[in-house]
Design a protein around this motif. Structure first.
Motif, PDB file in Angstrom:
ATOM      1  N   SER A   1       0.836  -1.203   0.000  1.00 20.66           N
ATOM      2  CA  SER A   1       0.000   0.000   0.000  1.00 20.66           C
ATOM      3  C   SER A   1       0.870   1.252   0.000  1.00 20.66           C
ATOM      4  O   SER A   1       0.601   2.226  -0.716  1.00 20.66           O
ATOM      5  CB  SER A   1      -0.930   0.002   1.219  1.00 20.66           C
TER       6      SER A   1
ATOM      7  N   SER B   1      -5.936  -0.640   3.655  1.00 17.75           N
ATOM      8  CA  SER B   1      -5.666  -1.173   2.313  1.00 17.75           C
ATOM      9  C   SER B   1      -5.269  -2.640   2.376  1.00 17.75           C
ATOM     10  O   SER B   1      -5.640  -3.437   1.505  1.00 17.75           O
ATOM     11  CB  SER B   1      -4.553  -0.362   1.643  1.00 17.75           C
TER      12      SER B   1
ATOM     13  N   GLN C   1      -8.349  -4.663   2.659  1.00 20.00           N
ATOM     14  CA  GLN C   1      -9.060  -4.734   1.381  1.00 20.00           C
ATOM     15  C   GLN C   1      -8.352  -5.678   0.417  1.00 20.00           C
ATOM     16  O   GLN C   1      -8.987  -6.440  -0.312  1.00 20.00           O
ATOM     17  CB  GLN C   1      -9.142  -3.338   0.761  1.00 20.00           C
TER      18      GLN C   1
ATOM     19  N   ARG D   1      -8.683  -9.272   2.085  1.00 25.04           N
ATOM     20  CA  ARG D   1     -10.032  -9.610   2.576  1.00 25.04           C
ATOM     21  C   ARG D   1      -9.945 -10.457   3.859  1.00 25.04           C
ATOM     22  O   ARG D   1     -10.754 -11.337   4.095  1.00 25.04           O
ATOM     23  CB  ARG D   1     -10.838 -10.362   1.508  1.00 25.04           C
TER      24      ARG D   1
ATOM     25  N   SER E   1      -9.425  -0.911  -9.912  1.00 25.62           N
ATOM     26  CA  SER E   1      -8.718  -1.631  -8.841  1.00 25.62           C
ATOM     27  C   SER E   1      -7.264  -1.210  -8.703  1.00 25.62           C
ATOM     28  O   SER E   1      -6.548  -1.748  -7.859  1.00 25.62           O
ATOM     29  CB  SER E   1      -8.767  -3.139  -9.110  1.00 25.62           C
TER      30      SER E   1
ATOM     31  N   GLN F   1      -5.611  -0.599  -5.304  1.00 29.79           N
ATOM     32  CA  GLN F   1      -6.434  -1.260  -4.287  1.00 29.79           C
ATOM     33  C   GLN F   1      -6.948  -2.599  -4.805  1.00 29.79           C
ATOM     34  O   GLN F   1      -8.154  -2.826  -4.911  1.00 29.79           O
ATOM     35  CB  GLN F   1      -7.592  -0.349  -3.871  1.00 29.79           C
TER      36      GLN F   1
ATOM     37  N   ASP G   1      -7.791  -6.664  -4.775  1.00 26.79           N
ATOM     38  CA  ASP G   1      -8.487  -7.411  -3.730  1.00 26.79           C
ATOM     39  C   ASP G   1      -8.183  -8.900  -3.844  1.00 26.79           C
ATOM     40  O   ASP G   1      -7.282  -9.318  -4.578  1.00 26.79           O
ATOM     41  CB  ASP G   1      -9.994  -7.145  -3.774  1.00 26.79           C
TER      42      ASP G   1
END
Length: 652
Positions: free
Chosen positions: A181, A269, A272, A275, A395, A398, A400
């Motif tokens: 991040s 972050s 995210q 998860r 995306s 960020q 996922d």
């Protein structure tokens, strides 16, 4: 916060950092001027000094000349100190890691801990679309990590031995995602600039310490009644000690102002990305419960304290000066149901580590199915549509869990011998050469003859060993292979890197023309292996109409030969831009394309989304994106300094 907003915020924070620096320098000028005025006063007539030791008497030593001279001196020290530190950190993240005592992990290490962290970093890099960074291990038992570098091509991930021994894979993923991040959102570059700026401020304090230490060799008042040199040194030493404390105070204040909020954002972050809030949350719990916490013993840890995952140095009495928020607050933000308890943990012994990290047979089977294992080269089981490109752009910065799963599948689909070869400098060069080999047998034979005359024997032999397997690779695996090979290629010495570049150029020129794939591969390697930046991001989209037309015409022509289809692709792209597009007739000049892309890299962060959307419209106008188009789209984005996650199929 999306990728471009984060990049723009980081750019703006650089401006605020300059403001904070100016204020700190002004404060240092005031403190230094007062200190020198007092010293000059004491150096004067002793009878006068003894007669009037009041503040008014001491301030009488101030003058315009003194203030002006001190201001020039302080500015010179700060600027020269900052430039000196910038030159020391010229190699980017590697310089920081080595200053902290780090050792680069061998890419083919047999150590289970090191193999696990390398696999986690590779997955995260491919999932986020960034080049795989080099990984350094610090032989410390505390739990900490950092990301350092000016840009993605010189970034490194540093991690302590205690981190990779005491955290499980999910927790390691959380920590590494946190550091990625910082890489993606521009924090890493900001932090590196902060190191140079603060060094300029703190160097005045270093000079004060040197003067104080020099007092050990002087005798106060030992030279007779008229010899007051000891008193002068005492006064100057005390004054500069105060200045040193002032510099440290302002330095820590700036660090705190810049870094603390960014840690909360990086934690969010990481959640995210993976998860899995328990991953980073439990890593923080282990820091709180570990006997050594996150504190480092490295002598330069304080200088780089704002880079670390956890508080790297003891913060003293004031939380205001801490570079990181309290661990408990960070845990509560990612795991609101945490009970607030820390259970003491001790460093694991080497024989207590987890088993080597690798893909099992089921994962490899699933990966092979996803990428059409056994199919003809260039085919891909997953179907990419217009939504795939839009999702990838959204995306950026960020990614996922879907992108992480795609990255695992990608690594699983790469043949084991190719993946291992990408970790070795000789073989990595051979793999890049193999990607340039033509499918036409006669052309390929000529390329091999040219390369045999130019390449090192070991590299050429590796090419003969791995070339046939590389030619069979699915198109969708070529870009990940390049990203995977970058750490090994970065380890080349300067002569080796120059020779590698010459060999690539001769391979490309062997058939008398430069294809778009050859240009893209060469630019990708140049962009990620060169230490030169693209200059300040200060240009607007309207200033680069010609460059946009060049890039988008090339992109449109890459997917089809029909002039009407090319025109349709440009019309689709035009809807995202503030100006009209006209197809450029001659797109064979790759040098012109290189110049156009170099200018486009200097777009302001908030102007790049429109260009990327136009590129997406260009390749998706037919309703379906071919794997080669997806590869070119992502490669072009990487060259424009916009790391893009893998495009996902509708099924994903």
């Amino acid at each position: 916060m999306d990728f471009f907003t984060a990049q723009d915020n980081a750019r703006r924070k650089t401006g605020r950092l300059v403001v904070l620096l100016v204020l700190a320098v002004l404060a240092l000028i005031v403190v230094t001027t007062l200190a020198i005025a007092v010293a000059f006063y004491l150096m004067g007539d002793q009878s006068t000094a003894q007669a009037d030791l009041s503040a008014q008497g001491m301030l009488s030593a101030l003058s315009i000349e003194l203030v002006f001279g001190v201001a020039i001196g302080v500015l010179a020290v700060v600027v020269l100190g900052g430039l000196f530190k910038r030159s020391q950190l010229g190699r980017g993240g590697r310089a920081v890691a080595e200053a902290l005592g780090g050792r680069e992990i061998n890419l083919n290490t047999r150590d289970a801990d090191e193999r696990r962290i390398l696999n986690v970093v590779e997955e995260m890099a491919i999932a986020s679309g960034t080049p795989v960074p080099s990984v350094y291990v610090l032989e410390e038992e505390s739990i900490n990590a950092f990301a350092a570098g000016y840009q993605t091509n010189d970034a490194v991930i540093g991690i302590t031995r205690g981190t990779i021994r005491n955290l499980n894979r999910d927790e390691l993923q959380g920590v590494v995602a946190h550091e990625f991040s910082h890489i993606l959102h521009g924090d890493m570059r900001l932090n590196m600039r902060l190191i140079s700026i603060l060094h300029g401020i703190l160097i005045i304090g270093f000079l004060g310490g040197m003067l104080l230490r020099s007092m050990r060799f002087r005798r106060v008042g030992g030279g007779g009644k008229r010899d007051n040199s000891g008193a002068i040194i005492l006064a100057l030493g005390a004054a500069l000690m105060v200045i040193g404390y002032a510099g440290t105070f302002f330095g820590n204040l700036i660090k705190s102002a810049v870094s603390r909020q960014r840690e909360y954002l990086a934690d969010a972050s990481a959640v995210q990305f993976t998860r899995n809030p328990e991953g980073i949350g439990n890593a923080l719990v282990k820091i709180g419960s570990h006997t050594l916490g996150s504190h480092l013993q490295a002598t330069q840890a304080a200088e780089f304290s704002h880079l670390f995952f956890g508080q790297g140095v003891r913060q003293g009495f004031s939380q205001i000066m801490a570079t990181h928020p309290p661990v408990k607050e960070r845990i509560k933000r990612v795991m609101p149901d945490w009970d607030g308890r820390f259970e003491a943990t001790w460093p694991k012994q080497p024989d207590e580590t987890d088993a080597p990290d690798s893909l099992d047979s089921d994962e490899r089977s699933a990966a092979g199915h996803r990428f059409g294992s056994g199919a003809e080269p260039g085919t891909q089981a997953a179907v990419l549509t217009a939504a795939s490109a839009q999702t990838a752009i959204g995306s950026m910065g960020q990614p996922d869990q879907r992108h992480l799963a795609q990255a695992r599948a990608t690594l699983g689909a790469l043949p084991e011998q190719i993946r291992t070869a990408a970790h070795e400098p000789y073989a990595a060069r051979a793999l890049m050469h193999a990607l340039l080999l033509s499918e036409d047998k006669a052309t390929r034979k000529h390329q091999l003859e040219v390369l045999q005359q130019a390449a090192q024997p070991d590299v050429y032999q590796a090419l003969m060993d791995y070339g046939p397997d590389v030619l069979k690779l699915d198109v969708a695996l070529r870009l990940p292979l390049i990203e995977l090979a970058l750490p090994a290629l970065r380890s080349l010495s300067m002569p080796q890197a120059q020779h590698f570049r010459i060999c690539m150029e001769r391979l490309i020129e062997a058939d008398g023309q430069v294809s778009l794939f050859e240009w893209t591969l060469y630019q990708l390697l140049l962009n990620n292996l060169s230490e030169q930046g693209s200059g300040p991001s200060s240009l607007k989209l309207n200033d680069l109409q010609r460059e946009c037309q060049m890039l988008l015409t090339v992109l449109a022509a890459a997917g089809q030969d029909d002039p009407d289809e090319i025109s349709a692709a440009l019309n689709a792209a035009e809807s995202e831009l503030p100006f009209s597009l006209t197809a450029i007739e001659d797109i064979s000049d790759m040098r012109a394309l290189s110049l156009a892309v170099e200018r486009l890299r200097r777009l302001k962060p908030l102007h790049k989304p429109a260009l990327l959307l136009a590129m997406a419209r260009c390749i998706e106008h037919s309703g379906r994106i071919l794997p080669a188009e997806a590869e070119l789209f992502r490669a072009m984005s990487d060259i424009l300094d916009c790391p893009m996650p893998p495009l996902l199929s509708e099924e994903a």
